[in-house]
Motif scaffolding. Structure first.
Motif, short mmCIF file in Angstrom:
data_model
loop_
_atom_site.label_atom_id
_atom_site.label_comp_id
_atom_site.label_asym_id
_atom_site.label_seq_id
_atom_site.Cartn_x
_atom_site.Cartn_y
_atom_site.Cartn_z
N ALA A 174 1.17 -1.31 0.11
CA ALA A 174 0.12 0.12 0.33
C ALA A 174 0.94 1.21 0.27
CB ALA A 174 -0.73 -0.09 1.06
N GLY A 175 0.29 2.82 0.22
CA GLY A 175 1.00 3.63 0.00
C GLY A 175 1.26 4.13 -1.49
N GLU A 176 3.19 5.12 -1.02
CA GLU A 176 3.76 5.45 -2.53
C GLU A 176 4.13 4.17 -3.10
OE1 GLU A 176 5.26 8.84 -2.72
OE2 GLU A 176 3.61 10.54 -1.40
N ASN A 177 4.72 3.62 -2.56
CA ASN A 177 5.17 2.44 -3.39
C ASN A 177 4.69 0.86 -2.93
OD1 ASN A 177 7.75 4.18 -3.31
ND2 ASN A 177 8.07 3.57 -0.46
N LYS A 178 3.60 0.88 -3.55
CA LYS A 178 2.48 -0.21 -3.62
C LYS A 178 2.94 -1.37 -4.84
CE LYS A 178 -2.36 -1.91 -4.41
NZ LYS A 178 -3.69 -1.09 -4.79
N ASP A 179 3.25 -2.12 -4.51
CA ASP A 179 3.60 -3.43 -4.97
C ASP A 179 5.67 -3.33 -5.09
OD1 ASP A 179 0.92 -4.75 -5.42
OD2 ASP A 179 1.07 -3.55 -7.02
N LYS A 180 5.71 -2.29 -4.64
CA LYS A 180 7.22 -2.30 -4.67
C LYS A 180 7.66 -3.71 -4.08
CE LYS A 180 7.45 2.19 -7.05
NZ LYS A 180 8.60 3.41 -6.93
N VAL A 181 9.18 -4.00 -4.66
CA VAL A 181 10.19 -4.92 -3.37
C VAL A 181 11.63 -3.88 -3.15
CG1 VAL A 181 11.56 -7.13 -3.54
CG2 VAL A 181 9.30 -7.29 -4.41
N LEU A 182 11.33 -3.75 -1.96
CA LEU A 182 11.61 -2.78 -1.47
C LEU A 182 13.37 -3.59 -0.61
CD1 LEU A 182 10.27 0.49 -0.33
CD2 LEU A 182 10.63 0.21 -2.19
N SER A 183 14.63 -2.67 -1.02
CA SER A 183 15.26 -3.61 -0.71
C SER A 183 16.50 -2.74 0.47
CB SER A 183 16.58 -4.09 -1.71
OG SER A 183 16.93 -5.75 -2.04
N HIS A 184 16.84 -2.82 1.88
CA HIS A 184 17.85 -1.84 2.72
C HIS A 184 18.63 -2.52 3.38
CE1 HIS A 184 13.50 0.08 2.03
NE2 HIS A 184 12.92 -1.46 2.37
N HIS A 185 19.58 -1.78 3.04
CA HIS A 185 20.94 -2.07 4.56
C HIS A 185 21.08 -1.23 5.31
CE1 HIS A 185 21.07 -4.18 0.09
NE2 HIS A 185 20.46 -3.05 -0.59
N ASN A 186 22.04 -2.44 6.42
CA ASN A 186 22.02 -2.09 7.78
C ASN A 186 20.63 -1.50 8.32
OD1 ASN A 186 24.87 -3.39 7.07
ND2 ASN A 186 25.95 -1.55 6.71
#
Length: 258
Positions: free
Chosen positions: A187-199
């Motif tokens: 949901a929201g502005e990044n709906k359906d995106k797969v996000l990658s985060h580090h540290n």
């Protein structure tokens, strides 16, 4: 009390001696740089900052620089359609304090600080890069050493530290960070995106006493932890200016002895 020694320092910094104007010898250390990104999964501009953080890691590794990144997820966007599962109001409070110290009254994401300075847009590669270079080019007045011991029966990580350089007027932070996280936003502005985060910051402990040596206890709710997924960062920050004076990462040696 059962203890497990699991920790391996991943960097060794070389000391240098510089001459002071008065003819005295003063100790300086190889510079270390902490780039802090304040971000949110609810912010459409933030994935670009995640990619930038990876670029910084690759460049620092390839050039043998001691430049590290931390990913603080704030709750500024949690009421805008998507609640960031890694956000914490404590991290938002830190962003606000640091922004005000940098004469930035507007709160936005992504926001980046280099050794406590900047309050820059998180994807402003040129400006962030210039700040990094400024700190890399100058020897540091402080250096941090620490080790960690896991005490499973008490569910504690015992962090023993030593500060080189004047420890007064400084706060010492220990951050428990998850090295890699991938999450699908629904949901929201990044709906359906797969996000990658580090540290990604998951836990923080702070020591406010100005002492050269000491121990900080980081408590956990469980004694079952996959240490291979995490890293600990220690950093020293000036109380008044909020400048980060030294940073040191520590990774866990999870291999069993042969």
């Amino acid at each position: 009390m059962k203890k497990t020694f699991l920790v391996l320092l991943i960097t060794t910094l070389v000391l240098t001696e510089l001459s002071a104007q008065a003819g005295k010898q003063i100790t300086r250390f190889k510079p270390t740089v902490l780039v802090e990104f304040f971000t949110s999964e609810g912010c459409s501009s933030c994935p670009a900052a995640d990619e930038f953080a990876q670029d910084i890691k690759r460049l620092s590794d390839s050039n043998n620089l001691f430049v590290y990144t931390l990913d603080w997820h704030v709750d500024l966007w949690d009421k805008s359609g998507w609640k960031d599962p890694f956000s914490d109001s404590v991290y938002t409070a830190r962003q606000l304090q640091m922004a005000l110290k940098n004469n930035q009254k507007a709160m936005f994401t992504p926001m980046a600080f280099v050794n406590g300075k900047g309050a820059l847009p998180g994807a402003a590669k040129g400006e962030v890069g210039k700040l990094i270079q400024q700190f890399v080019d100058n020897p540091a007045s402080h250096f941090l050493l620490f080790s960690a011991t896991w005490v499973p029966d008490q569910k504690n990580l015992m962090l023993e530290y030593e500060i080189k350089g004047p420890p007064d007027s400084c706060d010492l932070f220990f951050v428990w960070a998850e090295k890699e996280i991938t999450n699908k936003v629904t949901a929201g502005e990044n709906k359906d995106k797969v996000l990658s985060h580090h540290n990604v910051v998951r836990k923080v402990e702070m020591e406010t006493r100005g002492s050269e040596f000491g121990t900080v206890i980081m408590p956990f709710e469980t004694d079952q932890i996959d240490f291979s997924k995490y890293i600990v960062f220690g950093f020293l920050q000036h109380k008044r200016t909020f400048q980060v004076l030294a940073v040191q990462p520590l990774i866990f040696n999870t291999k069993k002895p042969e």
